[in-house]
Scaffold this motif. Structure first.
Motif, PDB file in Angstrom:
ATOM      1  N   TYR A 280      49.160  38.384  36.963  1.00 13.61           N
ATOM      2  CA  TYR A 280      49.145  39.557  37.839  1.00 13.61           C
ATOM      3  C   TYR A 280      48.176  40.612  37.308  1.00 13.61           C
ATOM      4  O   TYR A 280      47.390  41.200  38.055  1.00 13.61           O
ATOM      5  CB  TYR A 280      50.565  40.124  37.948  1.00 13.61           C
TER       6      TYR A 280
ATOM      7  N   ASN B  55      44.987  41.791  39.263  1.00 13.55           N
ATOM      8  CA  ASN B  55      44.891  43.224  39.551  1.00 13.55           C
ATOM      9  C   ASN B  55      43.484  43.733  39.218  1.00 13.55           C
ATOM     10  O   ASN B  55      42.849  44.437  40.015  1.00 13.55           O
ATOM     11  CB  ASN B  55      45.945  43.936  38.699  1.00 13.55           C
TER      12      ASN B  55
ATOM     13  N   LEU C  53      40.932  42.234  41.725  1.00 14.05           N
ATOM     14  CA  LEU C  53      41.016  42.789  43.077  1.00 14.05           C
ATOM     15  C   LEU C  53      40.481  44.214  43.160  1.00 14.05           C
ATOM     16  O   LEU C  53      40.006  44.647  44.206  1.00 14.05           O
ATOM     17  CB  LEU C  53      42.466  42.740  43.583  1.00 14.05           C
ATOM     18  N   SER C  54      40.579  44.929  42.050  1.00 17.65           N
ATOM     19  CA  SER C  54      40.111  46.315  42.097  1.00 17.65           C
ATOM     20  C   SER C  54      38.665  46.452  41.609  1.00 17.65           C
ATOM     21  O   SER C  54      38.123  47.549  41.549  1.00 17.65           O
ATOM     22  CB  SER C  54      41.037  47.200  41.263  1.00 17.65           C
ATOM     23  N   SER C  55      38.065  45.307  41.290  1.00 16.40           N
ATOM     24  CA  SER C  55      36.693  45.360  40.753  1.00 16.40           C
ATOM     25  C   SER C  55      35.659  45.532  41.867  1.00 16.40           C
ATOM     26  O   SER C  55      35.695  44.827  42.881  1.00 16.40           O
ATOM     27  CB  SER C  55      36.430  44.073  39.954  1.00 16.40           C
ATOM     28  N   TRP C  56      34.756  46.492  41.678  1.00 12.43           N
ATOM     29  CA  TRP C  56      33.703  46.725  42.680  1.00 12.43           C
ATOM     30  C   TRP C  56      32.661  45.608  42.626  1.00 12.43           C
ATOM     31  O   TRP C  56      32.032  45.302  43.622  1.00 12.43           O
ATOM     32  CB  TRP C  56      33.057  48.096  42.467  1.00 12.43           C
TER      33      TRP C  56
ATOM     34  N   VAL D 122      33.938  42.904  44.982  1.00 12.95           N
ATOM     35  CA  VAL D 122      33.758  43.137  46.422  1.00 12.95           C
ATOM     36  C   VAL D 122      32.283  43.009  46.824  1.00 12.95           C
ATOM     37  O   VAL D 122      31.962  42.531  47.921  1.00 12.95           O
ATOM     38  CB  VAL D 122      34.388  44.495  46.841  1.00 12.95           C
ATOM     39  N   ILE D 123      31.414  43.385  45.894  1.00  8.56           N
ATOM     40  CA  ILE D 123      29.977  43.230  46.184  1.00  8.56           C
ATOM     41  C   ILE D 123      29.621  41.737  46.242  1.00  8.56           C
ATOM     42  O   ILE D 123      28.886  41.286  47.125  1.00  8.56           O
ATOM     43  CB  ILE D 123      29.119  43.984  45.133  1.00  8.56           C
TER      44      ILE D 123
ATOM     45  N   ILE E  30      31.640  39.271  46.996  1.00 10.81           N
ATOM     46  CA  ILE E  30      32.195  38.702  48.239  1.00 10.81           C
ATOM     47  C   ILE E  30      31.307  39.068  49.425  1.00 10.81           C
ATOM     48  O   ILE E  30      30.988  38.233  50.278  1.00 10.81           O
ATOM     49  CB  ILE E  30      33.646  39.207  48.475  1.00 10.81           C
ATOM     50  N   SER E  31      30.878  40.341  49.458  1.00  9.93           N
ATOM     51  CA  SER E  31      30.004  40.783  50.555  1.00  9.93           C
ATOM     52  C   SER E  31      28.721  39.964  50.550  1.00  9.93           C
ATOM     53  O   SER E  31      28.240  39.536  51.612  1.00  9.93           O
ATOM     54  CB  SER E  31      29.653  42.270  50.413  1.00  9.93           C
TER      55      SER E  31
ATOM     56  N   PHE F  12      29.321  36.453  52.030  1.00 12.85           N
ATOM     57  CA  PHE F  12      29.415  36.373  53.494  1.00 12.85           C
ATOM     58  C   PHE F  12      28.121  36.778  54.186  1.00 12.85           C
ATOM     59  O   PHE F  12      27.779  36.240  55.240  1.00 12.85           O
ATOM     60  CB  PHE F  12      30.606  37.205  53.994  1.00 12.85           C
ATOM     61  N   LEU F  13      27.400  37.723  53.571  1.00  9.61           N
ATOM     62  CA  LEU F  13      26.136  38.141  54.169  1.00  9.61           C
ATOM     63  C   LEU F  13      25.110  37.004  54.096  1.00  9.61           C
ATOM     64  O   LEU F  13      24.484  36.650  55.111  1.00  9.61           O
ATOM     65  CB  LEU F  13      25.601  39.380  53.432  1.00  9.61           C
TER      66      LEU F  13
ATOM     67  N   GLY G 248      26.343  33.998  56.158  1.00  8.45           N
ATOM     68  CA  GLY G 248      26.278  34.351  57.583  1.00  8.45           C
ATOM     69  C   GLY G 248      24.852  34.347  58.098  1.00  8.45           C
ATOM     70  O   GLY G 248      24.565  33.812  59.169  1.00  8.45           O
TER      71      GLY G 248
ATOM     72  N   LEU H 205      39.095  34.542  53.592  1.00  4.14           N
ATOM     73  CA  LEU H 205      38.279  35.445  54.407  1.00  4.14           C
ATOM     74  C   LEU H 205      37.290  34.693  55.316  1.00  4.14           C
ATOM     75  O   LEU H 205      36.700  35.283  56.214  1.00  4.14           O
ATOM     76  CB  LEU H 205      37.494  36.406  53.496  1.00  4.14           C
TER      77      LEU H 205
ATOM     78  N   PRO I  27      37.871  33.683  59.923  1.00  2.70           N
ATOM     79  CA  PRO I  27      37.291  34.096  61.217  1.00  2.70           C
ATOM     80  C   PRO I  27      36.189  33.157  61.698  1.00  2.70           C
ATOM     81  O   PRO I  27      36.022  32.948  62.908  1.00  2.70           O
ATOM     82  CB  PRO I  27      36.721  35.485  60.925  1.00  2.70           C
TER      83      PRO I  27
END
Lengths: 556, 245
Positions: free
Chosen positions: B7, B11, B14-17, B20-21, B23-24, B27-28, B31, B113, B116
């Motif tokens: 956990y 944690n 999941l809170s790491s910037w 998220v970059i 992951i973005s 998908f970018l 995509g 994610l 979709p």
């Protein structure tokens, strides 16, 4: 135990485990139609292989994305085959690779097997280029090589994608058939009798591939009769009214000895050259002597010429432009493009060119006989019942499409079952003398005879070029196009006659291809972009922001 | 091994910037290549089958997952929190495993994610239903590959305290496993059976199976073995490093 030893034991243990599992070859094909799994027939066939078989893929290199899925399917199928037997060797050849000389050599080699590339226009930002693609596989043993045309089943008007999907479904079966052909290794002799026998035999002997299993020999009837036990099959061609009675007798006695016969007949002796030369040509059907014999065996040829909107084209001069004659290509319904009938036996769906064909139908009244259509016209076909004079006038006006109302007509049928000799109770003294001169006995009936009747001799007749050399069988000099289906169909028909009982009917019923509805996509393009790219990004940012906010709140 | 350890690591991820970059970026890039840019997109491909996505994802994750997970140990070394970890009443092996599992769960979140995309694939080819069984197989396959990439990253995160170095090490190892064996077989023009064996060690050929929903047991066991070896390698290197501190 020291740490190094422990690590060593672990690595060796994992290695052994992997080797065992690799040998077990257990796969979970989660696709609902198990399309990436080999059929039991294939496994059986492959596991029986003793001699090495080399499968070469020519669809390699920088292939267009439209072929990517198919290529991936081929890879999967071949890997599956390879995993079944170490006798299978896989080779990939990129025809665009190597020096100019090497490429030319390869092209020459491929041409010798009737393998030609398909061209594709590739547009880049600045220019439009043409690339060539060889959608072929070859299967070889120590002696022979047989090519499989991956897009051979493409029908006119069918999209490339549909053709690829269709071809995917039948590929495993095609490979099975080809490997089986190599295993059979028959090298059979097929006699050719009748009109143009030398041309026919030369055309078929020039062909490689599946027909490489056979040697076609133009033979006189007495030679056939003397060597009848050495023949695997017989071809009889007839386009003249009269036919040597001994040809009829020998073909009959071959059937009575269970030797399969293919009959090629032309009820109309027409050529485009004659119409071009005289402006018109009297087209009246001839009642061929041989038809009576075929009627006895359970088939009849229709007296009408077939016209089909699925046809090849002929060039026509339509005027003068810039001091030069302007030629355009016009559909010519008297040159129908036929397709093998797949309803009973699986056959490659490659186009077969025919010229002034007539249809053949079975006689329903013959008990015990089974007939199978092998080559059919399209549903947009019709008979020319009232045609007497053939001219090019029909090309000046648009064809009345409504009159081409079908149905599909059979141009070739296979008839099998018990037969009584055509010469029963009508064996003349000269017939008897002929048989005795060849030391052959007269046989009056057989429990099972197999024959194919084809309503167009031109299907198998190669054309002569101006320098006297032969064009390949199926070459249409008007379009300058080779219809590979002609040779393929003849080869598969022979297989059907000779090894029909071994035909593998393992076509899988696969789900239809999920082809993109471009209009649906275009209509909602930006919505989809957001859904696929924007939404996951938005969700990930949102969840991270919320998570950090929650953490701050919790640990503040 | 305590759930709390997993956990705690999850944690952090999941809170790491950076996460998220990454992951973005995933998908970018996927995509754009799959739907917008010409030459490799679904439009040119012609089929609304997800295997094109899975093929691309199995390659892209090779770069994305190291970005997400190389900080697992290197950051502990960099911020001297490794000693705090050492003082925890649990073994270093359990800590290694917890970090690995947390990253694997994060990888699952990333794959979720992509759902979709499935809806869109169904929408653009409404007449023939999507093969959900094959889709599940493809997700399992991609997940297994992802787990391997994470084990490489975990190992790389112990090799160096520098994030950039660790990322490079992880990508190089991943690349070697993905294409290296294939290239080696080609480079040395190995004969068929040896070449086949060498090629089978690489991920490229295996990911082809997995992207279509075909799961050979040999691939599952092979990927599992690679994961195990790299986790154990991470643990061995970690204990060796800690001894020398």
């Amino acid at each position: 135990m020291s740490r190094v030893l422990k690590i060593g034991v672990l690595i060796i243990g994992l290695l052994i485990l992997n080797l065992i599992i690799h040998r077990l070859d257990i796969r979970f094909d989660l696709t609902s139609d198990k399309k990436y799994s080999l059929s039991e027939q294939s496994k059986e066939l492959i596991s029986d292989l003793k001699d090495p078989i080399e499968i070469t893929v020519f669809l390699d290199g920088d292939i267009p994305i439209q072929f990517k899925k198919y290529r991936s399917f081929i890879d999967q199928l071949l890997r599956n085959l390879r995993s079944q037997s170490s006798s299978i060797r896989l080779t990939y050849i990129d025809p665009s690779e190597g020096s100019a000389q090497e490429r030319q050599d390869l092209q020459r080699y491929l041409r010798s097997y009737g393998v030609y590339p398909i061209s594709r226009k590739v547009s880049t930002k600045d220019e439009l280029n043409q690339s060539f693609l060889y959608p072929y596989l070859s299967v070889s043993d120590r002696q022979r090589t047989i090519f499989i045309d991956l897009l051979g089943d493409k029908k006119p008007g069918q999209s490339e994608q549909d053709a690829i999907s269709q071809s995917e479904i039948g590929l495993e079966q095609k490979l099975n058939k080809t490997i089986r052909d190599l295993k059979i290794n028959s090298n059979g002799l097929v006699g050719v009798m009748g009109d143009s026998k030398k041309l026919i035999a030369a055309g078929l002997n020039n062909a490689n591939g599946k027909l490489g299993n056979y040697f076609f020999i133009p033979m006189d009837p007495n030679v056939v009769m003397i060597n009848i036990d050495t023949l695997q099959g017989l071809m009889v061609s007839n386009h003249k009214f009269e036919i040597d009675r001994t040809i009829q007798l020998v073909a009959d006695q071959a059937l009575m000895r269970s030797i399969p016969v293919i009959w090629f007949i032309d009820k109309y002796d027409i050529s485009i050259d004659s119409i071009g030369e005289y402006g018109q040509y009297p087209a009246s059907p001839r009642q061929l002597v041989i038809e009576d014999q075929l009627f006895k065996y359970g088939s009849k040829t229709e007296p009408y010429l077939l016209q089909d909107l699925r046809c090849s084209q002929i060039p026509q001069v339509v005027g003068i432009e810039g001091g030069q004659s302007k030629t355009i290509f016009i559909d010519y319904p008297h040159h129908p493009v036929l397709f093998p009938n797949n309803s009973v036996h699986p056959m490659s769906q490659a186009e077969v060119i025919s010229f002034f064909a007539t249809s053949v139908s079975p006689l329903e009244a013959k008990p015990g006989l089974r007939s199978v259509p092998l080559l059919t016209s399209s549903v947009r076909s019709k008979y020319t019942q009232d045609l007497r004079i053939l001219t090019f006038d029909m090309l000046r006006i648009e064809p009345d499409v409504a009159s081409f109302s079908g149905p599909e007509r059979d141009i070739a049928i296979m008839v099998e079952g018990p037969q009584e000799s055509y010469f029963n109770n009508r064996l003349s003294t000269s017939d008897a003398e002929f048989l005795s001169s060849t030391n052959a006995e007269f046989i009056d009936g057989v429990d099972r005879a197999k024959q194919i009747v084809v309503g167009d001799l031109q299907i198998v007749l190669p054309k002569l070029s101006t320098d006297g050399s032969l064009f390949p069988v199926g070459y249409n000099s008007w379009e300058r196009k080779l219809y590979r289906g002609n040779l393929l169909w003849i080869a598969e028909s022979l297989e059907l006659l000779l090894h029909g009982d071994q035909y593998l009917g393992n076509t899988k019923s696969l789900n239809s291809a999920r082809i993109i509805d471009r209009k649906a996509f275009d209509d909602r393009k930006y919505y989809y972009y957001f859904f696929m790219i924007g939404l996951p990004i938005l969700l990930s940012w949102l969840s991270t922001i919320l998570w950090n906010w929650y953490r701050k709140k919790k640990y503040a | 091994m305590r759930i709390a350890l997993i956990y705690k690591e999850l944690n952090t991820l999941l809170s790491s910037w950076v996460g998220v970059i990454a992951i973005s970026a995933f998908f970018l890039i996927s995509g754009l290549f799959l739907w917008v840019l010409p030459g490799s997109n679904f439009w040119d491909y012609g089929y609304a089958d997800p295997d094109l996505f899975f093929e691309m994802a199995s390659f892209l994750l090779l770069f994305i997952l190291p970005l997400l997970s190389v900080g697992l140990f290197s950051q502990e070394f960099k911020h001297d929190t490794i000693e705090t970890l050492q003082s925890l009443p649990t073994s270093m092996f359990h800590i290694t495993l917890a970090k690995f599992l947390a990253a694997v769960i994060f990888c699952m979140v990333l794959l979720v994610l992509a759902i979709p995309m499935i809806t869109v694939l169904n929408d653009v080819s409404p007449n023939v239903p999507l093969d959900y069984q094959a889709l599940l197989g493809s997700f399992i396959g991609l997940f297994l590959l992802g787990a391997c990439y994470i084990s490489f990253s975990l190992f790389a995160s112990v090799v160096s305290e520098e994030l950039a170095t660790s990322v490079i090490v992880a990508i190089v190892i991943g690349f070697l496993f993905y294409y290296g064996f294939e290239y080696a077989a080609e480079l040395f023009s190995l004969d068929d059976s040896t070449g086949y064996l060498i090629r089978s060690l690489g991920f490229a050929g295996r990911s082809d199976d997995l992207s279509k929903g075909v799961l050979p047991l040999s691939t599952i066991v092979y990927l599992g073995s690679i994961c195990l070896l790299f986790i154990l390698g991470t643990y061995a290197l970690l204990t060796h490093k800690l001894k020398s501190i």
